[in-house]
Design an enzyme around this catalytic site. Structure first.
Site, short mmCIF file in Angstrom:
data_model
loop_
_atom_site.label_atom_id
_atom_site.label_comp_id
_atom_site.label_asym_id
_atom_site.label_seq_id
_atom_site.Cartn_x
_atom_site.Cartn_y
_atom_site.Cartn_z
N HIS A 196 -22.68 27.11 -9.83
CA HIS A 196 -21.43 27.60 -9.24
C HIS A 196 -20.34 26.54 -9.13
O HIS A 196 -19.23 26.83 -8.70
CB HIS A 196 -21.69 28.20 -7.85
C1 UD1 Z 1 -18.31 26.50 -1.39
C2 UD1 Z 1 -18.28 24.98 -1.21
C3 UD1 Z 1 -19.38 24.35 -2.07
C4 UD1 Z 1 -20.73 24.99 -1.80
C5 UD1 Z 1 -20.61 26.49 -2.01
C6 UD1 Z 1 -21.93 27.16 -1.73
C7 UD1 Z 1 -16.03 24.07 -0.81
C8 UD1 Z 1 -14.96 23.24 -1.41
N1 UD1 Z 1 -17.02 24.40 -1.64
O1 UD1 Z 1 -17.95 26.75 -2.74
O2 UD1 Z 1 -19.47 22.97 -1.76
O3 UD1 Z 1 -21.70 24.46 -2.68
O4 UD1 Z 1 -19.61 26.98 -1.10
O5 UD1 Z 1 -21.92 28.51 -1.90
O6 UD1 Z 1 -16.00 24.38 0.35
N2 UD1 Z 1 -16.63 34.44 -2.71
C9 UD1 Z 1 -17.06 35.72 -2.46
N3 UD1 Z 1 -17.69 36.00 -1.30
C10 UD1 Z 1 -17.94 35.03 -0.37
C11 UD1 Z 1 -17.49 33.73 -0.64
C12 UD1 Z 1 -16.84 33.44 -1.80
O7 UD1 Z 1 -16.86 36.63 -3.28
O8 UD1 Z 1 -18.56 35.33 0.66
C13 UD1 Z 1 -15.95 34.12 -4.00
C14 UD1 Z 1 -14.48 34.27 -3.94
O9 UD1 Z 1 -14.06 34.79 -5.16
C15 UD1 Z 1 -13.99 32.85 -3.81
C16 UD1 Z 1 -15.03 32.07 -4.57
O10 UD1 Z 1 -16.25 32.79 -4.35
O11 UD1 Z 1 -12.71 32.68 -4.32
C17 UD1 Z 1 -15.19 30.66 -4.12
O12 UD1 Z 1 -15.44 30.59 -2.72
P1 UD1 Z 1 -15.09 29.26 -1.88
O13 UD1 Z 1 -15.50 29.41 -0.48
O14 UD1 Z 1 -13.68 28.85 -2.14
O15 UD1 Z 1 -15.95 28.13 -2.57
P2 UD1 Z 1 -17.42 28.17 -3.20
O16 UD1 Z 1 -17.33 28.12 -4.67
O17 UD1 Z 1 -18.22 29.25 -2.58
#
Ligand code: UD1
Length: 360
Positions: free
Chosen positions: A205
């Site tokens: 991811h």
């Molecule tokens: C975040 C952390 C990363 C961790 C990961 C674990 C940061 C910078 N990164 O990354 O270190 O390894 O979590 O999972 O904080 N989304 C959903 N549902 C959710 C959450 C996210 O659909 O419940 C999707 C959304 O499209 C979002 C994307 O995932 O834009 C990224 O989510 P985000 O929280 O920005 O970062 P992660 O890639 O999850």
């Protein structure tokens, strides 16, 4: 003493669980749990609370997804507002996600002592958002709880005063030990048609791996080759699924199974019984080392180098040939063994809470 814990994203939940449990042993410590809402899907957040026995958050800031600035800024705004009404004695943040640095900054500016759990880890790759989060959170923390010797060295090299640094071990491993002691069907395959040790597990991811179609497609090419020799089970993060759709990446190989993200216990059962793990996660590098399961890390660097020097981890980067070559070696029986770590005893959280209590 009033302790305000912050969680936001999936890897935070397993870290806060043992800390909150350790606090219950102290009648005079009050604890408040704040969820920033960075992760909000049922299988990215709620199921972890239920399985790991974390109480319902006292408040959910409901921030959700967004660009880095947008998400970090929104968390800061809402957390500051929250602290205006409920000003704790210590703010405790864990790990390296955007919620960690956002709430850390707010605490620091309001002059509330800040404790950072999992301090001092460094990949030395400043293009990783987590590396920036780690560096900045450590720079403003009052209590830095480190999981390994190397982390202490990193902090000292950055000029952090030694008296703020406490080597306590790893709270993620506390949770792993706790859950393994309680999980009854630990050896039962998660899926009926899977036999233990006859499949590999994949997680992927990191933005650097999935946001660039050329890199992502190269990794997938390697994985499809590996899937000719062994089944691959891939619980896919929402970000990864979104990118697969966008880049039209799909696989029709029956040996390559994509699932929704799994709960803590299901995922533990899955990887614990696997032949080996391919991942770009941080914590999984450690968990596989603890369990002596071979791990290939699809990254050029790691903030947990001790999993390479003393554990089962190998960095394979994003070169498809190397990913395939190292997988084949494992399948041929050539694998690393872990030497064990003295501080991985399930008591890191107890040490953290004792230090906070005695220092207050
Ligand atoms: C975040 C952390 C990363 C961790 C990961 C674990 C940061 C910078 N990164 O990354 O270190 O390894 O979590 O999972 O904080 N989304 C959903 N549902 C959710 C959450 C996210 O659909 O419940 C999707 C959304 O499209 C979002 C994307 O995932 O834009 C990224 O989510 P985000 O929280 O920005 O970062 P992660 O890639 O999850």
């Amino acid at each position: 003493m009033k302790l305000i814990h912050v969680v936001g994203a999936r890897p935070n939940f397993a870290k806060i669980a043992p800390i909150m449990r350790a606090v219950y042993e102290y009648k005079t410590i009050e604890q408040v749990l704040v969820h920033t809402g960075q992760h909000y899907d049922e299988n990215m957040s709620k199921c972890f609370f239920e399985e790991l026995g974390i109480p319902e958050p006292d408040v959910n800031l409901g921030v959700g997804s967004g660009l880095h600035g947008e998400q970090t800024g929104e968390i800061m705004k809402r957390f500051e507002q929250f602290l205006m009404n409920d000003h704790g004695d210590i703010i405790l943040v864990v790990g390296d996600v955007n919620s960690t640095i956002a709430c850390g900054l707010v605490a620091c500016k309001l002059h509330i002592p800040l404790a950072h759990v999992e301090a001092g880890l460094r990949s030395f790759d400043r293009r990783m958002p987590e590396e920036i989060n780690r560096l900045l959170t450590d720079a403003i923390s009052d209590y830095l709880f480190t999981p390994a010797e190397e982390a202490n060295e990193n902090l000292i090299n950055e000029g952090i005063p030694e008296e703020k640094i406490y080597l306590v071990g790893d709270v993620m491993i506390d949770t792993l030990i706790w859950e393994m002691e309680r999980l009854e069907d630990l050896d039962k395959p998660l899926f009926k048609d899977l036999n233990n040790k006859e499949y590999a597990v994949l997680t992927l991811h990191r933005p650097s791996n999935v946001d660039d179609p050329r890199v992502f497609k190269g990794i997938m090419k390697a994985l499809n080759t590996i899937a000719e020799d062994i089944k691959i089970i891939f619980p896919a993060h929402p970000r990864t699924k979104k990118r697969m759709k966008e880049f039209q990446i799909y696989t029709d190989n029956d040996n390559f199974r994509i699932t929704d993200p799994l709960s803590y216990r299901d995922f533990l059962r899955l990887y614990r019984n696997s032949r080996f793990v391919l991942t770009d996660s941080g914590s999984i590098q450690q968990e596989t080392t603890y369990l002596n399961i071979p791990c290939l890390t699809i990254r050029g660097n790691t903030e947990r180098p001790f999993t390479i020097s003393k554990g089962t981890n190998i960095l394979v980067g994003v070169d498809p040939e190397k990913i395939v070559r190292e997988s084949k070696k494992i399948l041929a029986g050539e694998e690393k063994k872990s030497v064990g770590f003295t501080l991985w005893d399930g008591k890191a959280a107890e040490r953290i809470v004792k230090i906070l209590y005695e220092g207050f």
